[in-house]
Design a protein around this motif. Structure first.
Motif, mmCIF file in Angstrom:
data_model
loop_
_atom_site.group_PDB
_atom_site.id
_atom_site.type_symbol
_atom_site.label_atom_id
_atom_site.label_comp_id
_atom_site.label_asym_id
_atom_site.label_seq_id
_atom_site.Cartn_x
_atom_site.Cartn_y
_atom_site.Cartn_z
ATOM 1 N N VAL A 168 7.447 -14.242 5.197
ATOM 2 C CA VAL A 168 6.831 -13.363 4.333
ATOM 3 C C VAL A 168 7.693 -11.969 4.102
ATOM 4 O O VAL A 168 8.070 -11.487 5.106
ATOM 5 C CB VAL A 168 5.265 -12.997 4.809
ATOM 6 N N TYR A 169 7.517 -11.510 2.779
ATOM 7 C CA TYR A 169 8.378 -10.299 2.568
ATOM 8 C C TYR A 169 7.514 -9.272 1.991
ATOM 9 O O TYR A 169 6.524 -9.384 1.347
ATOM 10 C CB TYR A 169 9.343 -10.791 1.532
ATOM 11 N N ALA A 170 8.139 -8.132 2.228
ATOM 12 C CA ALA A 170 7.125 -6.824 1.880
ATOM 13 C C ALA A 170 7.246 -6.829 0.506
ATOM 14 O O ALA A 170 6.336 -6.298 -0.066
ATOM 15 C CB ALA A 170 7.854 -5.547 2.636
ATOM 16 N N PHE A 171 8.309 -6.970 -0.268
ATOM 17 C CA PHE A 171 8.617 -6.856 -1.777
ATOM 18 C C PHE A 171 8.099 -8.022 -2.509
ATOM 19 O O PHE A 171 7.242 -8.040 -3.188
ATOM 20 C CB PHE A 171 9.770 -6.231 -1.883
ATOM 21 N N PHE A 172 8.869 -9.269 -2.209
ATOM 22 C CA PHE A 172 8.866 -10.411 -2.938
ATOM 23 C C PHE A 172 7.276 -10.633 -2.769
ATOM 24 O O PHE A 172 6.533 -11.478 -3.899
ATOM 25 C CB PHE A 172 9.697 -11.253 -2.450
ATOM 26 N N SER A 173 6.568 -10.773 -1.673
ATOM 27 C CA SER A 173 5.388 -11.063 -1.609
ATOM 28 C C SER A 173 4.470 -10.746 -2.033
ATOM 29 O O SER A 173 3.131 -11.000 -2.553
ATOM 30 C CB SER A 173 5.014 -11.283 0.105
ATOM 31 N N ARG A 174 4.485 -9.257 -2.677
ATOM 32 C CA ARG A 174 3.766 -8.591 -3.436
ATOM 33 C C ARG A 174 3.783 -9.014 -4.939
ATOM 34 O O ARG A 174 3.027 -8.375 -5.801
ATOM 35 C CB ARG A 174 4.070 -7.166 -3.405
ATOM 36 N N MET A 175 4.672 -9.763 -5.391
ATOM 37 C CA MET A 175 4.670 -9.919 -6.832
ATOM 38 C C MET A 175 3.692 -10.994 -7.146
ATOM 39 O O MET A 175 3.222 -12.007 -6.375
ATOM 40 C CB MET A 175 6.103 -10.659 -7.166
ATOM 41 N N ASN A 176 3.132 -10.684 -8.256
ATOM 42 C CA ASN A 176 2.170 -11.650 -8.846
ATOM 43 C C ASN A 176 2.797 -12.792 -9.757
ATOM 44 O O ASN A 176 3.835 -12.683 -10.089
ATOM 45 C CB ASN A 176 0.878 -10.845 -9.689
ATOM 46 N N HIS A 177 2.008 -13.663 -9.858
ATOM 47 C CA HIS A 177 2.477 -15.107 -10.672
ATOM 48 C C HIS A 177 2.637 -15.059 -12.037
ATOM 49 O O HIS A 177 1.421 -14.455 -12.775
ATOM 50 C CB HIS A 177 1.647 -16.278 -10.160
ATOM 51 N N SER A 178 3.448 -15.628 -12.595
ATOM 52 C CA SER A 178 3.514 -15.946 -14.115
ATOM 53 C C SER A 178 4.133 -17.164 -14.403
ATOM 54 O O SER A 178 5.150 -17.551 -13.634
ATOM 55 C CB SER A 178 4.192 -14.855 -15.114
ATOM 56 N N CYS A 179 3.856 -17.943 -15.153
ATOM 57 C CA CYS A 179 4.428 -19.234 -15.649
ATOM 58 C C CYS A 179 5.683 -18.840 -16.514
ATOM 59 O O CYS A 179 6.547 -19.754 -16.895
ATOM 60 C CB CYS A 179 3.349 -20.137 -16.308
ATOM 61 N N ARG A 180 5.781 -17.453 -16.716
ATOM 62 C CA ARG A 180 7.047 -17.009 -17.270
ATOM 63 C C ARG A 180 7.589 -16.031 -16.596
ATOM 64 O O ARG A 180 7.188 -14.807 -16.745
ATOM 65 C CB ARG A 180 6.823 -16.287 -18.845
ATOM 66 N N PRO A 181 8.112 -16.442 -15.336
ATOM 67 C CA PRO A 181 8.446 -15.411 -14.317
ATOM 68 C C PRO A 181 9.681 -14.453 -14.946
ATOM 69 O O PRO A 181 10.338 -14.782 -15.727
ATOM 70 C CB PRO A 181 8.942 -16.318 -13.190
ATOM 71 N N SER A 210 6.778 -13.148 -10.160
ATOM 72 C CA SER A 210 7.644 -14.337 -9.818
ATOM 73 C C SER A 210 6.664 -15.804 -10.269
ATOM 74 O O SER A 210 5.693 -15.524 -11.001
ATOM 75 C CB SER A 210 7.980 -14.410 -8.299
ATOM 76 N N THR A 211 7.170 -16.812 -9.841
ATOM 77 C CA THR A 211 6.402 -17.900 -9.960
ATOM 78 C C THR A 211 5.970 -18.644 -8.594
ATOM 79 O O THR A 211 6.773 -18.533 -7.916
ATOM 80 C CB THR A 211 6.949 -18.957 -10.840
ATOM 81 N N GLN A 234 -3.370 -16.433 -16.398
ATOM 82 C CA GLN A 234 -3.731 -15.841 -17.814
ATOM 83 C C GLN A 234 -2.360 -15.494 -18.606
ATOM 84 O O GLN A 234 -2.483 -14.538 -19.480
ATOM 85 C CB GLN A 234 -4.648 -14.548 -17.832
ATOM 86 N N CYS A 235 -1.119 -16.044 -17.990
ATOM 87 C CA CYS A 235 -0.045 -15.665 -18.453
ATOM 88 C C CYS A 235 0.219 -15.866 -19.825
ATOM 89 O O CYS A 235 -0.725 -16.773 -20.569
ATOM 90 C CB CYS A 235 1.151 -16.190 -17.528
ATOM 91 N N ILE A 301 12.188 -19.924 -19.715
ATOM 92 C CA ILE A 301 12.305 -20.218 -18.375
ATOM 93 C C ILE A 301 13.747 -20.258 -17.799
ATOM 94 O O ILE A 301 14.244 -21.428 -17.977
ATOM 95 C CB ILE A 301 11.492 -21.549 -18.003
ATOM 96 N N TYR A 302 14.246 -19.269 -17.392
ATOM 97 C CA TYR A 302 15.629 -19.188 -17.096
ATOM 98 C C TYR A 302 15.794 -19.460 -15.621
ATOM 99 O O TYR A 302 16.235 -18.636 -14.838
ATOM 100 C CB TYR A 302 16.524 -18.054 -17.658
#
Ligand SMILES: [Zn+2]
Length: 384
Positions: A168-181, A210-211, A234-235, A301-302
């Motif tokens: 678990v990461y302090a920064f990365f784990s805070r990112m919300n999801h999108s199907c277009r990360p 992130s996704t 809702q992305c 999606i890259y």
């Protein structure tokens, strides 16, 4: 399509000095030169750009707040207990501040996991500092706390590969999801660090996503998987039904191409598998790869899918005797790799740099032969 110039991949990698400003240690504030953790209006916390971030920029480098080795699921709770009770106070605070999703909570508070955690706490936390046995109530409080933290861990953990386990990461784990990360995350098994890079230009103030799921899936499947996190995506890709046909087609093309590439694995051996692939030859497969590349790019999606499709297109370029095309696609694959994981990272077992070198030498060789043939043809007296 890549130019025919020698390979020039644009990279926005940091210098050593800049890099130190991007490293997030688990005990520090979750902010880098490029981005910071802030509250979102609707979905708890998120990560936001604090200045314009060009594509390919290394946004952050971090080590895990808490990680466990790669073990079977039934042993994971025990590994977690050991890691949790060795953690420092700041790391515990960080872990506790992350979200806990209902499905993860359900799975840890069920009898099987809870009784394993209870047993561990009883065996390892059974006596207090004064040597007195913990009362049943104290033990129960410790178990509740550990279960809650484990639920948070399951909600937010990132699998970092079969050798390295999950963290678990302090920064990365805070990112919300999108199907277009907006980013690609890369775990370096040698350093144990997670690096996060922008995969397209991000504007100051924008939320960085992130996704959580494999993106080459139809919308319904993606949303089904996302139910585990307790939200309906809702992305832009999910909100616009016009994208559904594109993602369905991408799945279809990817399946056909994978089947073809698998069947002809290295194009040198016939397999014993008597199931003929749907695609009948390299020309057809190349056409499918090209259509897939276009759709993936149109969807923005890259990541790995685009890298692998360019890679396959390059291999197919050789099969259809178009070395220049093969080289162009190999360079595109490398460009995606550098953008996502940096010049020193590797996106797969394949080595685009070596492959590019091979193709360049083949082309140079073919050109020399062509020149020689032309020269000889010029010198030979014409037959009357
Ligand atoms: Zn979505």
């Amino acid at each position: 399509m890549a130019s025919q110039d020698p390979i020039s991949v644009e990279t926005v990698d940091a210098t050593a000095e800049e890099l130190s400003a991007l490293v997030i240690h688990p005990h520090e504030e979750s902010v880098t030169k490029w981005a910071k953790v802030s509250k979102t209006p609707a979905s708890g916390f998120g990560v936001f750009a604090i200045q314009d971030i060009p594509r390919g920029t290394l946004i952050a480098v971090e080590t895990a707040v808490l990680s466990i080795p790669n073990v079977p699921d039934e042993e994971a709770a025990i590994e977690f207990c050991a890691a949790l009770h060795k953690s420092t106070k700041p790391n515990l605070d960080r872990l506790e501040s992350l979200s806990l999703d209902p499905l993860a909570w359900k799975s840890v508070s069920g009898d099987a996991v809870r009784s394993r955690i209870w047993q561990w706490c009883q065996d390892n936390l059974g006596t207090g500092v004064d040597g007195q046995r913990m009362s049943h109530h104290e033990l129960s409080v410790a178990v509740d706390y550990t279960c809650r933290c484990y639920g948070i861990f399951l909600t937010n953990n990132l699998e970092t590969g079969s050798d390295s386990g999950r963290g678990v990461y302090a920064f990365f784990s805070r990112m919300n999801h999108s199907c277009r990360p907006d980013i690609f995350e890369y775990f370096n098994t040698k350093t144990g660090e997670l690096s996060i890079r922008a995969i397209h230009d991000i504007k100051a103030g924008d939320q960085i996503h992130s996704t959580y799921v494999d993106l080459l899936q139809p919308r319904k499947k993606r949303q089904k998987t996302l139910e585990a996190w307790g939200f309906m995506c809702q992305c832009p890709a999910c909100a616009n039904p016009a994208f559904d046909a594109l993602s369905d087609r991408a799945v279809e093309l990817d399946d056909m191409l994978e089947e073809y590439m698998y069947y002809h694995e290295d194009f040198s051996s016939d397999t014993d598998d008597d199931h003929e692939p749907f695609l009948k030859g390299p020309d057809e497969a190349l056409g499918v790869a090209q259509e897939l590349i276009q759709i993936i790019r149109d969807q923005g999606i890259y990541g790995e899918s685009l890298f692998h499709t360019y890679w396959n297109a390059s291999k197919l370029g050789v099969e259809v005797d178009d070395l220049q095309l093969a080289l162009d696609y190999a360079r595109e694959a490398r460009e995606i790799e550098v953008c996502c994981v940096g010049a020193d990272g590797k996106m797969s077992d394949e080595d685009p740099v070596e492959w590019i070198g091979y193709l360049e030498s083949q082309i140079a060789h073919a050109n020399e032969e062509g020149l020689l043939t032309a020269k000889l043809a010029h010198q030979e007296p014409s037959v009357p």
